[in-house]
Design an enzyme around this catalytic site. Structure first.
Site, PDB file in Angstrom:
ATOM      1  N   LYS A  68     -22.064   6.530  -7.530  1.00 26.08           N
ATOM      2  CA  LYS A  68     -21.973   7.993  -7.595  1.00 26.08           C
ATOM      3  C   LYS A  68     -22.905   8.637  -6.581  1.00 26.08           C
ATOM      4  CE  LYS A  68     -22.761  11.992 -10.579  1.00 26.08           C
ATOM      5  NZ  LYS A  68     -22.914  12.501 -11.964  1.00 26.08           N
TER       6      LYS A  68
ATOM      7  N   HIS B 232      17.454 -13.615   2.320  1.00 24.39           N
ATOM      8  CA  HIS B 232      17.697 -12.479   1.428  1.00 24.39           C
ATOM      9  C   HIS B 232      17.456 -12.845  -0.041  1.00 24.39           C
ATOM     10  CE1 HIS B 232      19.033 -10.034   4.707  1.00 24.39           C
ATOM     11  NE2 HIS B 232      19.965 -10.883   5.039  1.00 24.39           N
TER      12      HIS B 232
END
Length: 519
Positions: free
Chosen positions: A137, A278
């Protein structure tokens, strides 16, 4: 803006490199404060350090449960330089410029099979996260380091222009991610306990954390944005931890197909090759060596293999690498290790992407996730294996040992094919694959046509189906094409009708009692 680091607080569970860091900080005239096991480790190494209790004037209490939760610690961390200086002086609190903290090993503790709830609770860190969050912080004025891999980066910055605002913010983000992942692990564990403290299969709250690995050029299509996020704890042997040895950056589709190919390759114990296009395998084979496995896998469907993804479950040698480049255009090659000879051969095609995964873990993924609009589907990974003794012969004709071996090979293959899935196989090699059709008989027909295109004679092959036959038509089509044995889950309302039809055409059929849908 940079600030000089004059005082540091060190309190770590993972003590990797902590002695060396502390020695380096002392050489730079940094005062060290430490607690518990970290202080003992540093003192034993001859590092000058002040214990937290001496710094605060308050002893550790409750067997160490409370030691750093004190205004002289958190005031020193949270004080805003130039704003709270008077308060620091009034309260006789020394500012702390650097916090080096990582947390109790909660995840490692609860992963132990004999871990009790009491053990888990005692490994919930309180003081550590509080210090980490306080320092993060106040990163405008304080540097927070939670990862030993950042120690050298920190020292280099100190020896240069100082730890600047950008680096402090970056370290703070890493620190918040560290505490978030820690809290996630606690929530996942506790929310999976019932009223009797017994573990349940699904936690009531499901938390995971991923870190940005690569910003991709686009997604499945150029108009879609995409990124690859790796699991924060991705182990060696996963795509998330793999190294790109050479080639262009991997695309969204490359990564998806690479994972499908690599996962499929790990289904086999013998040297195996998997070629994916694919998201579906277009050829899979096992052999005495990966070169022979590649030849067999490629021959299944050379047309579809063009531009495919190739995965091996064994180290890639130079001869096989050269054979691949001689045979086909390939997008990605994946193996646990790319040998020097293979690297030399592949270097002639610089655009080929080459991934080295490292040795695979026992389990690649415990959970599979699929996003929905407004939700998430979570399931355990399909890691089920089939063994010979689990097969149930349901026809008058029993399969031969050779056919059983072929079915045992074909079963994990069909598991990797998009449903509805059909696989013809013989001698450890796929001969034809039919994938992703809305009706099962159409998948059979497509597989037969592809076998004809590749010049394969399906007589004497086995056929695998990922789910039961709702009607005899698909089974009969496979038998007519030459399959002599069929493996399928069973469980259809028309099982008797399907079995009767199999007996009439003289095909052996076994059921597994387990379905392998793949959507």
């Amino acid at each position: 803006m940079t600030y000089a680091i004059r005082r540091a607080l060190l309190s770590v569970s993972d003590k990797t490199g902590i002695v060396e860091l502390a020695q380096a900080l002392r050489q730079r005239q940094v005062e060290l404060i430490s607690s518990g096991g970290t202080a003992r480790t540093l003192k034993e190494a001859g590092v000058e350090v002040t214990e937290v209790s001496a710094h605060t004037g308050a002893p550790e209490i409750m067997n160490g449960r409370v030691k750093t939760l004190h205004p002289k610690i958190h005031g020193g961390i949270l004080a805003r330089r130039g704003i709270d200086d008077a308060t620091l002086e009034e309260q006789n609190i020394a500012p702390i410029d650097l916090v080096v903290v990582n947390l109790y090993p909660f995840s490692q503790t609860v992963a132990k099979p004999n871990c009790s709830l009491d053990d888990a609770i005692e490994n919930i860190d309180i003081g550590g996260p509080t210090m980490v969050r306080a320092a993060a912080k106040n990163h405008k004025d304080v540097s927070i380091v939670v990862d030993p891999s950042d120690y050298q980066r920190l020292l280099a910055a100190m020896d240069g222009d100082g730890v600047d605002a950008g680096m402090r913010r970056d370290l703070a983000v890493k620190a918040f991610a560290h505490t978030a992942a820690y809290d996630d692990a606690i929530v996942n564990y506790l929310s999976a306990l019932d009223d009797n403290d017994s573990a349940q299969p699904q936690p009531r709250i499901f938390n995971r954390q991923w870190h940005l690995h690569t910003a991709l050029r686009y997604g499945e299509n150029p108009h879609q944005q995409a990124s690859f996020y790796a699991d924060a704890n991705a182990p060696s042997g996963t795509i998330g931890a793999a190294r790109l040895i050479q080639g262009k950056p991997l695309s969204y589709n490359n990564l998806a197909d690479a994972d499908a190919a690599w996962t499929a390759a790990l289904e086999f114990i013998m040297p195996a090759c998997v070629i994916v296009k694919h998201a579906n395998p277009c050829g899979i084979a096992v052999a005495a060596d990966i070169g022979s496995a590649y030849e067999k896998a490629f021959s299944t469907d050379p047309t579809s293999a063009f531009g495919g993804i190739i995965a091996f479950n064994s180290d890639l040698d130079g001869e096989t690498a050269a054979e691949i480049l001689n045979n086909q255009f390939v997008e990605v090659i994946i193996a646990p290790k790319i040998t020097p000879a293979a690297r030399e051969a592949l270097a002639t095609k610089t655009n080929v992407r080459v991934l080295e995964t490292g040795c695979a873990p026992d389990q690649l993924n415990n959970w599979e996730l699929k996003t929905l609009s407004g939700g998430l589907l979570v399931q355990s990974a399909d890691q089920a294996r089939i063994h010979r003794e689990e097969l149930t012969v349901v026809t008058e004709k029993a399969p031969t040992d050779h056919e059983i071996n072929d079915m045992i090979f074909a079963w994990p293959v069909v598991k990797m094919v998009k449903s509805n899935a059909i696989v013809f196989a013989r001698d450890g090699q796929t001969m034809a694959i039919g994938a992703g059709q809305m009706s099962r008989v159409d998948s059979v027909r497509i597989a037969i046509r592809k076998a004809e295109d590749a010049g394969f004679d399906l007589r004497g092959s086995v056929m695998a189906s990922d789910a039961f036959f709702p009607f005899p038509d698909a089974m009969l089509a496979g038998a007519e094409a030459g399959a002599t044995a069929i493996i399928q889950p069973g469980g259809s309302m028309r099982d008797d009708e399907v079995i009767t039809a199999a007996n009439e055409v003289g095909v052996a059929m076994v059921t597994t009692g387990r379905r392998h849908f793949r959507h």
